[in-house]
Design an enzyme around this catalytic site. Structure first.
Site, PDB file in Angstrom:
ATOM      1  N   LYS A  70       0.855  -1.194   0.000  1.00  0.00           N
ATOM      2  CA  LYS A  70       0.000   0.000   0.000  1.00  0.00           C
ATOM      3  C   LYS A  70       0.881   1.230   0.000  1.00  0.00           C
ATOM      4  CE  LYS A  70      -4.082   1.923   0.728  1.00  0.00           C
ATOM      5  NZ  LYS A  70      -3.792   2.721  -0.486  1.00  0.00           N
ATOM      6  N   LYS A  94       5.161   2.416   8.739  1.00  0.00           N
ATOM      7  CA  LYS A  94       3.962   3.164   9.146  1.00  0.00           C
ATOM      8  C   LYS A  94       2.765   2.214   9.295  1.00  0.00           C
ATOM      9  CE  LYS A  94       3.600   7.121   6.979  1.00  0.00           C
ATOM     10  NZ  LYS A  94       3.253   8.114   5.961  1.00  0.00           N
ATOM     11  N   LYS A 106       5.456   2.464  -2.768  1.00  0.00           N
ATOM     12  CA  LYS A 106       5.349   3.866  -3.206  1.00  0.00           C
ATOM     13  C   LYS A 106       5.570   3.911  -4.704  1.00  0.00           C
ATOM     14  CE  LYS A 106       4.675   7.853  -1.165  1.00  0.00           C
ATOM     15  NZ  LYS A 106       3.913   8.028   0.075  1.00  0.00           N
ATOM     16  N   ASP A 146      -0.645  10.988  -3.597  1.00  0.00           N
ATOM     17  CA  ASP A 146       0.485  11.536  -2.849  1.00  0.00           C
ATOM     18  C   ASP A 146       0.726  12.925  -3.425  1.00  0.00           C
ATOM     19  OD1 ASP A 146       2.595  10.444  -0.806  1.00  0.00           O
ATOM     20  OD2 ASP A 146       3.765  11.550  -2.261  1.00  0.00           O
ATOM     21  N   THR A 190      -5.429  12.924   6.980  1.00  0.00           N
ATOM     22  CA  THR A 190      -4.049  13.071   7.469  1.00  0.00           C
ATOM     23  C   THR A 190      -3.972  14.248   8.446  1.00  0.00           C
ATOM     24  OG1 THR A 190      -3.289  12.148   5.399  1.00  0.00           O
ATOM     25  CG2 THR A 190      -1.637  13.196   6.782  1.00  0.00           C
ATOM     26  N   ASN A 221      -3.072  19.879   1.309  1.00  0.00           N
ATOM     27  CA  ASN A 221      -4.057  18.991   1.926  1.00  0.00           C
ATOM     28  C   ASN A 221      -3.799  18.798   3.414  1.00  0.00           C
ATOM     29  OD1 ASN A 221      -4.571  16.016   2.822  1.00  0.00           O
ATOM     30  ND2 ASN A 221      -6.186  16.522   1.381  1.00  0.00           N
ATOM     31  N   SER A 349      -7.369   5.345   4.250  1.00  0.00           N
ATOM     32  CA  SER A 349      -7.268   4.577   3.003  1.00  0.00           C
ATOM     33  C   SER A 349      -7.595   3.109   3.274  1.00  0.00           C
ATOM     34  CB  SER A 349      -5.853   4.660   2.433  1.00  0.00           C
ATOM     35  OG  SER A 349      -5.736   5.774   1.584  1.00  0.00           O
TER      36      SER A 349
HETATM   37  P1  NAD Z   1       0.072  19.212  -1.152  1.00  0.00           P
HETATM   38  O1  NAD Z   1       0.699  19.161  -2.488  1.00  0.00           O
HETATM   39  O2  NAD Z   1      -1.413  19.237  -1.013  1.00  0.00           O
HETATM   40  O3  NAD Z   1       0.613  20.500  -0.348  1.00  0.00           O
HETATM   41  C1  NAD Z   1       1.965  20.819  -0.217  1.00  0.00           C
HETATM   42  C2  NAD Z   1       2.087  22.190   0.407  1.00  0.00           C
HETATM   43  O4  NAD Z   1       3.456  22.447   0.660  1.00  0.00           O
HETATM   44  C3  NAD Z   1       1.582  23.338  -0.473  1.00  0.00           C
HETATM   45  O5  NAD Z   1       0.963  24.322   0.332  1.00  0.00           O
HETATM   46  C4  NAD Z   1       2.869  23.898  -1.069  1.00  0.00           C
HETATM   47  O6  NAD Z   1       2.765  25.257  -1.451  1.00  0.00           O
HETATM   48  C5  NAD Z   1       3.797  23.717   0.117  1.00  0.00           C
HETATM   49  N1  NAD Z   1       5.206  23.754  -0.237  1.00  0.00           N
HETATM   50  C6  NAD Z   1       5.849  23.087  -1.213  1.00  0.00           C
HETATM   51  N2  NAD Z   1       7.156  23.436  -1.222  1.00  0.00           N
HETATM   52  C7  NAD Z   1       7.323  24.309  -0.223  1.00  0.00           C
HETATM   53  C8  NAD Z   1       8.429  25.037   0.281  1.00  0.00           C
HETATM   54  N3  NAD Z   1       9.625  24.925  -0.283  1.00  0.00           N
HETATM   55  N4  NAD Z   1       8.234  25.869   1.339  1.00  0.00           N
HETATM   56  C9  NAD Z   1       7.028  26.010   1.901  1.00  0.00           C
HETATM   57  N5  NAD Z   1       5.946  25.349   1.478  1.00  0.00           N
HETATM   58  C10 NAD Z   1       6.097  24.517   0.437  1.00  0.00           C
HETATM   59  O7  NAD Z   1       0.703  17.974  -0.352  1.00  0.00           O
HETATM   60  P2  NAD Z   1       0.117  17.240   0.906  1.00  0.00           P
HETATM   61  O8  NAD Z   1      -0.755  16.117   0.457  1.00  0.00           O
HETATM   62  O9  NAD Z   1      -0.419  18.230   1.871  1.00  0.00           O
HETATM   63  O10 NAD Z   1       1.447  16.555   1.493  1.00  0.00           O
HETATM   64  C11 NAD Z   1       2.367  17.300   2.269  1.00  0.00           C
HETATM   65  C12 NAD Z   1       3.340  16.323   2.918  1.00  0.00           C
HETATM   66  O11 NAD Z   1       2.600  15.390   3.724  1.00  0.00           O
HETATM   67  C13 NAD Z   1       4.173  15.476   1.956  1.00  0.00           C
HETATM   68  O12 NAD Z   1       5.434  15.261   2.560  1.00  0.00           O
HETATM   69  C14 NAD Z   1       3.415  14.151   1.903  1.00  0.00           C
HETATM   70  O13 NAD Z   1       4.254  13.072   1.560  1.00  0.00           O
HETATM   71  C15 NAD Z   1       2.949  14.066   3.334  1.00  0.00           C
HETATM   72  N6  NAD Z   1       1.801  13.190   3.531  1.00  0.00           N
HETATM   73  C16 NAD Z   1       0.625  13.426   2.868  1.00  0.00           C
HETATM   74  C17 NAD Z   1      -0.455  12.601   3.111  1.00  0.00           C
HETATM   75  C18 NAD Z   1      -1.801  12.859   2.474  1.00  0.00           C
HETATM   76  O14 NAD Z   1      -2.753  12.142   2.800  1.00  0.00           O
HETATM   77  N7  NAD Z   1      -1.932  13.859   1.600  1.00  0.00           N
HETATM   78  C19 NAD Z   1      -0.338  11.501   3.970  1.00  0.00           C
HETATM   79  C20 NAD Z   1       0.880  11.300   4.629  1.00  0.00           C
HETATM   80  C21 NAD Z   1       1.931  12.158   4.404  1.00  0.00           C
END
Ligand code: NAD
Length: 419
Positions: A70, A94, A106, A146, A190, A221, A349
């Site tokens: 997954k 995890k 992944k 992701d 999340t 997100n 999920s």
């Molecule tokens: P997303 O693409 O929705 O949002 C990313 C955010 O980070 C945006 O606001 C973007 O502008 C900002 N960003 C990117 N580069 C940046 C920088 N250099 N400085 C400041 N801000 C910056 O992504 P997401 O789904 O929110 O995921 C964010 C993190 O959480 C990732 O590391 C992802 O792997 C992790 N994550 C996400 C989920 C999920 O369910 N979406 C689950 C587990 C972990």
């Protein structure tokens, strides 16, 4: 030029530390050392201008002793094989930590989605699923969204997989639109899980959440929902940054209004009543809880020394380098590790997959209640290991809990010898 970040090596060092602390069976360590397989694919896409462009993609399956693989699929210019491998391993730990019957995987496609039209993005998404179709499926490997992938792309994935297989199997992918069998509460999961873990930690470590100050890097997100749910808990969000810049107000920022502003303008910048702040300045803001919720490797030896927060809650995957981790530990900053803090996404999920298997759907309240229980139980297990002095940090304690489960499953399946 700076050295490329060695994601998989860093992830392996962490496992090694926890394995040494718990005297893990060397056979188990050996089986976890490298992913079971990584499939590299080339995806030709007919671009809008008629030319064909070939994109490289990966699906890495790290370990499936606990159940089908997954893990998300990211579309990113830096989603290389090393990063995808490290993130697949992170998923193994995890899922094991929160007690889900899944292994870790992944996927990644090297591309910049902001440069693709909707048609190009759809053809790339469908092409990637065709290329990896032989190794995925509801009982084999279940992708999810992701970075830069979302429910819409999951809808294309599920449809393309149905074309390849000749049957419609909605459980092949999670994070789908609700109309295709997505789960209520998945989008917020999340960020909500981050809040549930903070609730547990606040009770365990004695932090009053009412009025606790919070700074967040990333307002996508995860960051935006974490901000909203913490605001609802009484916390004061004082700084937020996205890729374009950040905002600061020590008297508090309303994340709901900030989201409206971001949706209108495309960024959190210039939100009325705030001062501008850079991402790096945000990391040095004096606050109770700092939440990296953007990219990996943001907290390093370069900025860890300047941090003035009490806790770091890793909503992003792999935001802290091992060198920074040591500095933070020395400076008494508590780090709630990614495999615990952001496990809410994969947990819901899992709920989606269960609901797809049953073809029976739960209400959002039911999803949230179950999520809270999973997050609370996982926190308590980690906290117990930590407070018994077995793990020196919450991160090592979390890996110890995960490794114990993986080792038990490997023994029970006869993958390793022993009683
Ligand atoms: P997303 O693409 O929705 O949002 C990313 C955010 O980070 C945006 O606001 C973007 O502008 C900002 N960003 C990117 N580069 C940046 C920088 N250099 N400085 C400041 N801000 C910056 O992504 P997401 O789904 O929110 O995921 C964010 C993190 O959480 C990732 O590391 C992802 O792997 C992790 N994550 C996400 C989920 C999920 O369910 N979406 C689950 C587990 C972990």
């Amino acid at each position: 030029m700076s050295q490329p970040y060695r994601h998989y090596e860093v992830a392996s060092q962490l496992v090694e530390k926890a394995a040494t602390a718990m005297q893990l069976d060397p056979q188990v360590k050996e089986l976890l050392r490298e992913p079971i397989r990584t499939l590299t694919v080339q995806v030709p896409v007919k671009m809008d201008n008629g030319t064909v462009k070939v994109f490289q993609g990966f699906r890495c399956q790290h370990n499936d002793v606990l159940g089908p693989f997954k893990g998300g699929i990211r579309f990113h210019p830096e989603a290389d094989e090393d990063e995808v491998k490290a993130l697949a391993a992170l998923m193994t730990y995890k899922c094991a930590l929160v007690g889900l019957p899944f292994g870790g995987a992944k996927g990644g496609v090297l591309c910049d989605p902001s440069e693709l039209s909707q048609g190009e993005l759809e053809r790339l998404s469908r092409g990637f699923i065709r290329a990896i179709a032989s190794i995925i499926g509801p009982d084999k490997d279940i992708p999810a969204p992701d970075m830069n992938t979302n429910a819409k792309i999951m809808g294309w994935f599920v449809d393309e997989f149905a074309h390849v297989q000749g049957t419609y199997q909605r459980g092949v992918v999670t994070g789908k639109p609700i109309v295709l069998g997505g789960s209520a509460g998945r989008t917020e999961a999340t960020g909500r899980g981050v809040m549930y873990v903070i609730r547990q930690a606040a009770a365990a470590f004695g932090l009053e959440l009412e009025g606790a100050t919070v700074a967040i890097q990333g307002f996508g997100n995860v960051g935006n929902y974490a901000a909203k749910f913490l605001h609802d808990e009484g916390c004061k969000v004082i700084a937020v940054a996205d890729i374009f810049g950040g905002v600061y107000n020590p008297t508090g920022i309303d994340p709901y209004e900030l989201k409206d502003h971001e949706q209108k303008t495309g960024s959190v910048r210039e939100f009325p009543g705030t001062k501008p702040i850079s991402s790096q300045e945000l990391f040095a803001v004096k606050c109770d809880i700092l939440i990296p919720a953007a990219l990996g490797n943001q907290i390093t030896a370069r900025n860890a020394q300047d941090m003035r927060c009490k806790w770091i809650v890793e909503a992003a995957n792999g935001p802290t380098s091992p060198e920074a981790d040591e500095i933070l530990q020395r400076n008494g900053i508590l780090v709630i590790p990614d495999i615990l803090a952001n496990a809410g996404g994969v947990t819901v999920s899992y709920f989606e997959w269960v609901q797809n298997n049953y073809n029976y759907f739960w209400s959002e309240d039911e999803v949230n209640q179950r999520l809270e229980k999973v997050m609370a139980d996982a926190f308590q297990e980690v906290y117990k290991t930590y407070s018994e002095g077995k793990g020196t940090t919450l991160r090592i304690a979390a890996y110890m809990v995960a490794l114990e489960r993986l080792a038990a499953a490997m023994k029970a399946r006869g993958w390793v010898s022993g009683n």
